[in-house]
Write an enzyme that holds these catalytic residues in place. Structure first.
Site, PDB file in Angstrom:
ATOM      1  N   HIS A 117       0.493  -0.908  -0.265  1.00 54.84           N
ATOM      2  CA  HIS A 117      -0.484  -0.317   0.079  1.00 54.84           C
ATOM      3  C   HIS A 117       0.596   1.517  -0.141  1.00 54.84           C
ATOM      4  O   HIS A 117      -0.071   2.530   0.106  1.00 54.84           O
ATOM      5  CB  HIS A 117      -1.085  -0.120   0.936  1.00 54.84           C
TER       6      HIS A 117
HETATM    7  C1  UD1 Z   1      -1.621   5.797   5.878  1.00 53.96           C
HETATM    8  C2  UD1 Z   1      -0.222   5.804   5.943  1.00 53.96           C
HETATM    9  C3  UD1 Z   1       0.152   5.502   6.284  1.00 53.96           C
HETATM   10  C4  UD1 Z   1       0.185   3.875   7.032  1.00 53.96           C
HETATM   11  C5  UD1 Z   1      -0.917   3.317   6.447  1.00 53.96           C
HETATM   12  C6  UD1 Z   1      -1.230   2.224   7.002  1.00 53.96           C
HETATM   13  C7  UD1 Z   1       0.184   8.754   5.868  1.00 53.96           C
HETATM   14  C8  UD1 Z   1       1.197   9.483   5.337  1.00 53.96           C
HETATM   15  N1  UD1 Z   1       0.320   6.976   5.688  1.00 53.96           N
HETATM   16  O1  UD1 Z   1      -1.378   5.320   3.808  1.00 53.96           O
HETATM   17  O2  UD1 Z   1       2.324   5.550   7.173  1.00 53.96           O
HETATM   18  O3  UD1 Z   1       0.906   2.428   6.133  1.00 53.96           O
HETATM   19  O4  UD1 Z   1      -1.873   4.096   5.812  1.00 53.96           O
HETATM   20  O5  UD1 Z   1      -2.428   1.557   6.052  1.00 53.96           O
HETATM   21  O6  UD1 Z   1      -0.381   8.801   6.740  1.00 53.96           O
HETATM   22  N2  UD1 Z   1      -9.005   4.553   1.559  1.00 53.96           N
HETATM   23  C9  UD1 Z   1      -9.628   4.853   1.769  1.00 53.96           C
HETATM   24  N3  UD1 Z   1     -10.614   3.260   2.635  1.00 53.96           N
HETATM   25  C10 UD1 Z   1     -10.350   4.172   3.894  1.00 53.96           C
HETATM   26  C11 UD1 Z   1      -8.880   4.331   3.815  1.00 53.96           C
HETATM   27  C12 UD1 Z   1      -8.267   4.620   2.208  1.00 53.96           C
HETATM   28  O7  UD1 Z   1     -11.233   4.645   0.703  1.00 53.96           O
HETATM   29  O8  UD1 Z   1     -10.049   4.176   4.705  1.00 53.96           O
HETATM   30  C13 UD1 Z   1      -7.809   5.715   0.355  1.00 53.96           C
HETATM   31  C14 UD1 Z   1      -8.523   6.918   0.198  1.00 53.96           C
HETATM   32  O9  UD1 Z   1      -8.916   7.040  -0.912  1.00 53.96           O
HETATM   33  C15 UD1 Z   1      -6.842   7.699   0.935  1.00 53.96           C
HETATM   34  C16 UD1 Z   1      -6.087   6.439   0.208  1.00 53.96           C
HETATM   35  O10 UD1 Z   1      -6.694   5.747   0.622  1.00 53.96           O
HETATM   36  O11 UD1 Z   1      -7.006   9.030  -0.186  1.00 53.96           O
HETATM   37  C17 UD1 Z   1      -4.753   6.525   0.750  1.00 53.96           C
HETATM   38  O12 UD1 Z   1      -5.324   7.064   2.352  1.00 53.96           O
HETATM   39  P1  UD1 Z   1      -4.246   7.972   3.688  1.00 53.96           P
HETATM   40  O13 UD1 Z   1      -5.044   7.288   4.694  1.00 53.96           O
HETATM   41  O14 UD1 Z   1      -3.785   8.835   2.609  1.00 53.96           O
HETATM   42  O15 UD1 Z   1      -2.797   7.160   2.938  1.00 53.96           O
HETATM   43  P2  UD1 Z   1      -2.292   5.038   3.008  1.00 53.96           P
HETATM   44  O16 UD1 Z   1      -1.879   4.721   2.335  1.00 53.96           O
HETATM   45  O17 UD1 Z   1      -3.899   4.738   3.833  1.00 53.96           O
HETATM   46  N1  UDP Z   2      -3.685  -5.947   8.587  1.00 52.93           N
HETATM   47  C1  UDP Z   2      -5.259  -6.251   8.807  1.00 52.93           C
HETATM   48  N2  UDP Z   2      -5.757  -6.433   7.408  1.00 52.93           N
HETATM   49  C2  UDP Z   2      -4.900  -6.485   6.436  1.00 52.93           C
HETATM   50  C3  UDP Z   2      -3.634  -6.573   6.648  1.00 52.93           C
HETATM   51  C4  UDP Z   2      -3.043  -5.717   7.187  1.00 52.93           C
HETATM   52  O1  UDP Z   2      -5.609  -6.062  10.194  1.00 52.93           O
HETATM   53  O2  UDP Z   2      -6.252  -6.702   5.629  1.00 52.93           O
HETATM   54  C5  UDP Z   2      -2.877  -5.531   9.467  1.00 52.93           C
HETATM   55  C6  UDP Z   2      -1.353  -6.629  10.108  1.00 52.93           C
HETATM   56  O3  UDP Z   2      -1.408  -7.333  10.070  1.00 52.93           O
HETATM   57  C7  UDP Z   2      -0.171  -5.429  10.564  1.00 52.93           C
HETATM   58  C8  UDP Z   2      -0.956  -3.974  10.482  1.00 52.93           C
HETATM   59  O4  UDP Z   2      -2.725  -4.215  10.056  1.00 52.93           O
HETATM   60  O5  UDP Z   2      -0.936  -5.919  12.099  1.00 52.93           O
HETATM   61  C9  UDP Z   2      -0.152  -3.138   9.544  1.00 52.93           C
HETATM   62  O6  UDP Z   2      -0.265  -1.912   9.228  1.00 52.93           O
HETATM   63  P1  UDP Z   2      -0.558  -1.881   7.685  1.00 52.93           P
HETATM   64  O7  UDP Z   2      -0.164  -2.168   6.599  1.00 52.93           O
HETATM   65  O8  UDP Z   2      -1.846  -1.072   7.145  1.00 52.93           O
HETATM   66  O9  UDP Z   2       0.566   0.313   7.990  1.00 52.93           O
HETATM   67  P2  UDP Z   2       1.963   0.518   8.038  1.00 52.93           P
HETATM   68  O10 UDP Z   2       1.949  -1.154   9.591  1.00 52.93           O
HETATM   69  O11 UDP Z   2       2.928  -0.210   6.937  1.00 52.93           O
HETATM   70  O12 UDP Z   2       2.139   1.370   8.829  1.00 52.93           O
END
Ligand code: UD1
Ligand code: UDP
Length: 366
Positions: free
Chosen positions: A211
């Site tokens: 992601h």
């Molecule tokens: C964010 C964090 C990242 C973390 C990740 C965990 C920042 C800069 N990044 O990245 O460090 O690893 O969360 O998963 O804060 N969206 C949906 N539904 C949701 C959430 C997101 O549709 O419930 C979509 C939206 O279009 C959004 C995009 O995903 O714009 C990105 O979401 P965002 O929270 O900006 O960044 P992540 O990639 O989730």
């Molecule tokens: N995870 C989850 N469901 C999923 C994918 C990941 O519960 O479908 C959990 C995973 O086991 C870990 C956490 O989400 O505990 C990691 O989150 P993510 O990868 O979104 O963010 P990051 O750790 O990279 O910031």
């Protein structure tokens, strides 16, 4: 008098860390935790599922801020969090990790002179273009207490002259992994390509997530990963993050990728089941890399930089480029496991974090 602690969360990994710390905080007299959800993650399977499964107290408020550019999201959160902090008047603000929610809350609290405890402090990628690196550095530099998951994180803070505020407490993700591994659930998989719910989990499988902004910006990167996955000797189970859902769907429609199960995000208990039963993990997630390490399952990380170098020993977690050759090379390198090597603490990080937060809260005169 009861001292109010405000915990700010917004993204999936923060709910997991907050779960174990919230449970630890609930054991203390004289303090009250109030959870504020920024709204950064909002789909039910990215947010509410975690509150339900992990029995996290319902947030006092959800600010409903998500999407947009980094600047837009952070600015909107900053404004809403400042209002919330003025209204609630907490004595301490408790923050996790490196998301935009973390940075916005750190800036809001620092300007209001509210002491901040930062959990997962001191992680550094040394990558100038990694968006989370900026969030981590800024948050660490305005926080009052810096609680580190590893000794290496503590050493990073020493180099930035922050050692006097820092402490190595261990990783609450490790606490969560140990606690919840006993109650994991075999996942109910729901396909995102129209297959519907209750897809069968294969007997043997690879667990894949991806992601990061670094990997989801252009088709080429994702295509390279999917090509590598389609060549593996067992199916890849890939819960797709909403960030790259439409890209994955488009690419999957172009090529025949029958070896990959593209599914909805799963809950934490199901994710831990997948880690514990996978042949290997392939990911760019900071959390999943550590969980693979905790489980002793080999990991390949699709990034140019190390987020958790502690896991990158003895072939246990190797960096790879998103190409078939690079990923296969990493996956084929054998790992050895030294059971005495546990850089993420002893599974009691949540208790130490709660102790630290409570002692700061009780010492505050606000
Ligand atoms: C964010 C964090 C990242 C973390 C990740 C965990 C920042 C800069 N990044 O990245 O460090 O690893 O969360 O998963 O804060 N969206 C949906 N539904 C949701 C959430 C997101 O549709 O419930 C979509 C939206 O279009 C959004 C995009 O995903 O714009 C990105 O979401 P965002 O929270 O900006 O960044 P992540 O990639 O989730
Ligand atoms: N995870 C989850 N469901 C999923 C994918 C990941 O519960 O479908 C959990 C995973 O086991 C870990 C956490 O989400 O505990 C990691 O989150 P993510 O990868 O979104 O963010 P990051 O750790 O990279 O910031």
């Amino acid at each position: 008098m009861v001292a109010k602690i405000m915990t700010v969360v917004g993204a999936r990994p923060q709910f997991i860390k907050a779960a174990v710390v919230s449970h630890a905080l609930s054991e203390y007299e004289g303090v009250k935790e109030e959870i504020v959800h920024t709204g950064q993650h909002y789909d039910a399977n990215m947010s509410q599922t975690f509150f339900d499964e992990l029995d996290i107290p319902e947030p006092k408020v959800n600010l409903g801020v998500s999407g947009g550019t980094h600047g837009q999201m952070t600015a909107r959160m900053l404004e809403a969090l400042e209002t919330q902090m003025i209204e609630s008047n907490p004595v301490v603000v408790l923050l996790y990790g490196d998301t935009n929610s973390t940075l916005a809350a750190a800036l809001a609290a620092a300007k209001l002179h509210i002491p901040i405890v930062h959990v997962e402090a001191g992680a550094r990628t040394h990558s100038a273009t990694n968006p989370e690196e900026i969030n981590r550095i800024c948050t660490d530099h305005v926080a009052t207490k810096l609680l580190c998951c590893t000794q290496e994180n503590f050493d990073n803070l020493k180099l930035e002259n922050l050692a006097d505020r820092a402490e190595f407490v261990g990783d609450p993700m490790y606490d969560a992994f140990l606690r919840y591994s006993a109650v994991v659930k075999k996942p109910r998989l729901t396909g995102i390509l129209g297959e519907g719910s209750n897809l069968e989990l294969p007997e043997e499988f690879y667990y894949v997530t991806c992601h990061r902004e670094e990997n989801t910006g252009v088709d080429e990167t994702m295509s390279g990963l999917l090509d590598a996955l389609s060549s593996l000797d067992a199916p890849a189970v890939y819960p797709v993050h909403p960030r790259n859902r439409s890209m994955v769907k488009r690419l999957a429609a172009k090529d025949s990728l029958s070896n990959i199960l593209f599914v909805e995000p799963v809950g934490y208990l199901e994710s831990v089941y997948l880690v514990n039963h996978a042949k290997q993990v392939i990911t760019d997630s900071g959390g999943l890399q550590r969980e693979a390490f905790f489980a002793g399952v080999k990991c390949t990380t699709i990034l140019d930089f190390k987020v958790w170098p502690e896991t990158m020993v003895d072939g246990r977690n190797l960096l790879a480029r998103p190409t078939r050759e690079s990923i296969r090379t990493a996956m084929e390198q054998p790992q050895t496991i030294d059971r005495d090597y546990q850089p993420f603490g002893d599974g009691n990080a949540a208790k130490r974090i709660a102790d630290s937060v409570v002692s700061l809260a009780k010492g505050c005169s606000r």
